[in-house]
Each structure stands twice: as C-alpha cells, then as structure tokens.
Design a protein around this motif. Structure first.
Motif, PDB file in Angstrom:
ATOM      1  N   UNK A 287      63.037  42.397  13.216  1.00 53.04           N
ATOM      2  CA  UNK A 287      63.215  42.042  11.810  1.00 53.04           C
ATOM      3  C   UNK A 287      64.066  40.788  11.750  1.00 53.04           C
ATOM      4  N   UNK A 288      63.767  39.941  10.788  1.00 57.16           N
ATOM      5  CA  UNK A 288      64.513  38.708  10.593  1.00 57.16           C
ATOM      6  C   UNK A 288      65.660  38.959   9.628  1.00 57.16           C
ATOM      7  N   UNK A 289      66.829  38.473  10.005  1.00 56.50           N
ATOM      8  CA  UNK A 289      68.012  38.636   9.173  1.00 56.50           C
ATOM      9  C   UNK A 289      68.760  37.314   9.146  1.00 56.50           C
ATOM     10  N   UNK A 290      69.174  36.903   7.958  1.00 55.38           N
ATOM     11  CA  UNK A 290      69.981  35.699   7.856  1.00 55.38           C
ATOM     12  C   UNK A 290      71.220  35.835   8.734  1.00 55.38           C
ATOM     13  N   UNK A 291      71.408  34.880   9.627  1.00 56.50           N
ATOM     14  CA  UNK A 291      72.559  34.932  10.524  1.00 56.50           C
ATOM     15  C   UNK A 291      73.877  34.943   9.788  1.00 56.50           C
ATOM     16  N   UNK A 292      73.993  34.097   8.771  1.00 59.22           N
ATOM     17  CA  UNK A 292      75.260  34.022   8.048  1.00 59.22           C
ATOM     18  C   UNK A 292      75.507  35.304   7.263  1.00 59.22           C
ATOM     19  N   UNK A 293      74.464  35.914   6.691  1.00 58.67           N
ATOM     20  CA  UNK A 293      74.665  37.168   5.963  1.00 58.67           C
ATOM     21  C   UNK A 293      75.135  38.269   6.906  1.00 58.67           C
ATOM     22  N   UNK A 294      74.601  38.278   8.113  1.00 58.01           N
ATOM     23  CA  UNK A 294      75.032  39.261   9.101  1.00 58.01           C
ATOM     24  C   UNK A 294      76.521  39.107   9.410  1.00 58.01           C
ATOM     25  N   UNK A 295      76.961  37.867   9.581  1.00 63.18           N
ATOM     26  CA  UNK A 295      78.364  37.623   9.908  1.00 63.18           C
ATOM     27  C   UNK A 295      79.266  37.928   8.711  1.00 63.18           C
ATOM     28  N   UNK A 296      78.839  37.552   7.513  1.00 61.37           N
ATOM     29  CA  UNK A 296      79.638  37.850   6.321  1.00 61.37           C
ATOM     30  C   UNK A 296      79.866  39.348   6.191  1.00 61.37           C
ATOM     31  N   UNK A 297      78.816  40.115   6.452  1.00 60.41           N
ATOM     32  CA  UNK A 297      78.940  41.570   6.346  1.00 60.41           C
ATOM     33  C   UNK A 297      79.837  42.126   7.443  1.00 60.41           C
ATOM     34  N   UNK A 298      79.630  41.669   8.678  1.00 61.07           N
ATOM     35  CA  UNK A 298      80.397  42.201   9.807  1.00 61.07           C
ATOM     36  C   UNK A 298      81.883  41.891   9.694  1.00 61.07           C
ATOM     37  N   UNK A 299      82.219  40.740   9.141  1.00 63.95           N
ATOM     38  CA  UNK A 299      83.626  40.332   9.055  1.00 63.95           C
ATOM     39  C   UNK A 299      84.323  40.843   7.801  1.00 63.95           C
ATOM     40  N   UNK A 300      83.582  41.485   6.895  1.00 63.79           N
ATOM     41  CA  UNK A 300      84.188  41.934   5.649  1.00 63.79           C
ATOM     42  C   UNK A 300      84.649  40.783   4.783  1.00 63.79           C
ATOM     43  N   UNK A 301      83.898  39.677   4.837  1.00 68.23           N
ATOM     44  CA  UNK A 301      84.316  38.442   4.174  1.00 68.23           C
ATOM     45  C   UNK A 301      84.517  38.637   2.676  1.00 68.23           C
TER      46      UNK A 301
END
Length: 401
Positions: A287-301
C-alpha cells in the motif's frame, strides 16, 4: 504593539508562571549533502536561544520517505539498527543499515532504498540509470526476512536507479527472462529485452509479509510524468536515455500484466524512485502511504503543536516539487489545522507568493545571502541556519513589544 495571539494552553502557562515563554516547534527535513534533519534542528535552536534563551523548543526531525526518514522514526519510536551486506547500485559490495522498530505491536523493518540503491553511493560521473540496479534493496529485505520480520516499510527516494524495482525483485527470487530464457542483467535498459516473468521461485516468505511504501510523489510509471522523464535526468540520463528507459519500463509493465500481476503503469506512485513503486505494488502488494504523513503520525507532531507560537521548517530546495507532498507541505497542513504559523528556511527558494499561500507558509527565507559556490553553501549551512533563525526571532521580539 499588539502581541502575537496565543491559545488557551499557553495563556494558562503564562498565568501560572507570570512569564511569557515562547514555544517553538522545529520540523525540518535534512539538507541533502549538508546537514541531517537533526543537525538542522540543532542549528535552528541555537539561533532561537540567542534571542529567547528560555524558550520551550520541541525538535522533531522530519523525513518524507527518503534519506533521513529512518532517523526520524527511530528518534520518535526507538528501535535498533541492523546492518547487512548488500550491493550498491553498480554492483559493488557495501554494508548497509536499516531500522527495526515496534509499530502497532509488531516488529517492523524500515528500509530506505537509498541505503543500498541511493544516488549518494555513487560518484556524479558514475551516474547511469541504464545500468544501475535496486538489487541491494532486495538483499536488505531478504536479510530482514531472515530475522523473522514480516512487516516492512520501504522508504522511496534518493535512488540512483530506473529499473522499476526489477533488481530488488531478482534478489527476492523473481526471474526476469529474455527470449532465450536467460536472466536479465542489472539496469533499466535491460528491461527492453524482457520476454517473461517467472514468479515460481519468488521467496515464499513474501506471501506472509505486509509491505508499505512510504512515498512523497504520485507519478505514474511511464509517460510525460513518469519515472524516466521526470527523474531520469537527475540520475544521469541523457534525452536519448530517457526515451529508451521509458520504453523499457513500458515493456516491463506489459510483461507484469501478462504474468497475471496488476497493471500498474498508471497507478499513482508507481513511478516513484525510478519505478520502484511499480514493483512494490505489483509483486509485493504494497500500500502507498505519504512518507511525511507517516512521520507526522509516528512522532506525534500534531500533539506537539499545542501552545506553539511558531513552527520552523526547512529543506534544501523550496520549489514546485514541494507542493507535491514533501516535508514542508505536510508540516504546513498539520500546523494550519492547529492555527500555528509556519516559517521555512531553505537553501534556495523558488516559489511565488501564491504558491506559498497554497502551501500555508507565512514566510520563507533563503539561507544564501549572496553569490557563493555550492561547496561554500554546504559548508556554511549550519551557521547560516542559526543566523537566519536568530533574525526571525528578532522580528518576533519587535512584534511582541
């Protein structure tokens, strides 16, 4: 002069302490060839503290699926690094690393394809997407499979390749055969000779595995906006090479469909990283996932934005590609939802005011104050980032008086 607006959380803090403490969130990408995202954060913080020494600063190094994303995720989630032998884009033996993290309770391998198949691994004069291969990325996946891992995130970006992920799949056991039944040699050009795809020898552990492609572009595999025409030149492709590589990827797409796999030639993101997206979609069911959205979610931005006065972001080059889903776009979208202004510091800026408004940027500043060589800009980036951050803080201080 009227002070900057604050939200309720910040007002409560001021009421409790009697001190107006500024809060800044630092969320830059790396400056390729110069500073890591962590290094950019340190430089920004240095400039801020020259003016607001007591400021509350949340540093969140960012990535969009390309180089540096693993560091961002591991900074947020912990984990460990694994190292494995692999082949670089030109088939030379190297040692590459990837991250192993616990995500949603499962061990997950985060593999940046740039670690084994990246442009930074070869000298400028060696760039030749006719010959470069993603085989090394497949070796890293295979190494992780040997460790018992069955969840993968593949970061697409920074590749030296235009082989449609063919090398990666060959490392995982897929056979790409010419008219005489011989295995194709490495490189994007060899796909012109592809006659048949044999999946019988594909590593059976692939069927037990889950793949996600972290990607910041939506380009299709072929055509005017495809992998070869858009990204080939920066990897060393001449105009003639670009045309050849586009034909080669078109044949590859034909043979993928003939073999019973999904037709991915027009799939969004299939052209990412020299067509690596196509292999992930067609053969690995990713599945394709926006890289930046993945990082924003993982970091609790988004949670860190509470009470913030300003977000500082940045990347090496701010231009039209930024509008397509890179770090600054993702950061601006999240900050706009929270009502926090964003200022960008970049090595170079090539955006109109309208494009800045579209992004949601309050302002952007180039680090380079005057004519200089690329080597000078790279060597002085840390100093210039701190200096520009200081000047922004001085403007804020005037605004608060």
């Amino acid at each position: 002069m009227e002070k900057l607006p604050k939200n309720a959380d910040k007002d409560a803090e001021i009421a409790a302490n009697g001190v107006d403490i500024m809060k800044f969130v630092l969320a830059p990408d790396s400056f390729k060839g110069s500073l890591s995202a962590e290094g950019v954060c340190r430089a920004m913080e240095g400039g801020i503290r020259r003016v607001f020494p007591e400021a509350l600063i949340e540093a969140v190094p960012m990535g969009d699926g390309g180089e540096g994303t693993m560091a961002s995720l591991m900074s947020a989630k912990g984990g460990r690094k694994a190292r494995a032998a692999a082949l670089d884009p030109l088939g030379r033996e190297i040692e590459a690393e990837y991250g192993i993290l616990e995500l949603d309770g499962s061990p997950t391998a985060y593999i940046e394809m740039a670690a084994a198949s990246g442009l930074e691994l070869i000298r400028p004069e060696e760039r030749n997407p006719l010959d470069t291969s993603t085989y090394g990325t497949g070796q890293l996946i295979r190494h992780a499979l040997d460790q018992g891992i069955r969840r993968f995130i593949i970061g697409l970006g920074g590749s030296a390749t235009n082989d449609g992920g063919a090398g990666m799949m060959q490392a995982l056991g897929l056979r790409l055969l010419d008219g005489q039944g011989r295995e194709l040699p490495p490189g994007g050009a060899s796909l012109l000779k592809l006659e048949r795809i044999d999946a019988d020898t594909l590593d059976p552990r692939i069927r037990e595995s889950e793949f996600t492609a972290a990607c910041d572009v939506t380009n299709p595999l072929i055509g005017p906006n495809g992998a070869s025409r858009v990204f080939g030149p920066q990897k060393g492709a001449s105009p003639g090479d670009v045309a050849l590589l586009d034909r080669a990827l078109a044949r590859y797409a034909d043979k993928i469909a003939e073999a019973g796999f999904p037709d991915v030639r027009e799939a969004p993101g299939s052209g990412a990283a020299g067509g690596m997206g196509a292999a992930l979609l067609a053969f690995l069911g990713a599945r394709m996932l926006s890289g930046i959205e993945m990082v924003l979610e993982a970091t609790g931005f988004r949670g860190l934005l509470s009470g913030a006065d300003l977000v500082l972001t940045g990347e090496g080059r701010l231009d039209g590609q930024t509008l397509q889903g890179k770090v600054i776009r993702g950061v601006c979208r999240a900050a706009r939802e929270a009502g926090v202004p964003v200022v960008a510091l970049c090595g170079s800026v090539n955006l109109t005011g309208g494009q800045m408004d579209e992004l949601g940027l309050a302002a952007c500043f180039s680090l380079v104050g005057g004519p200089c060589s690329l080597d000078e800009a790279i060597s002085r980036a840390e100093t210039w980032i701190a200096d520009r951050a200081e000047q922004i803080m001085r403007l804020l201080r005037v605004r608060m008086q």
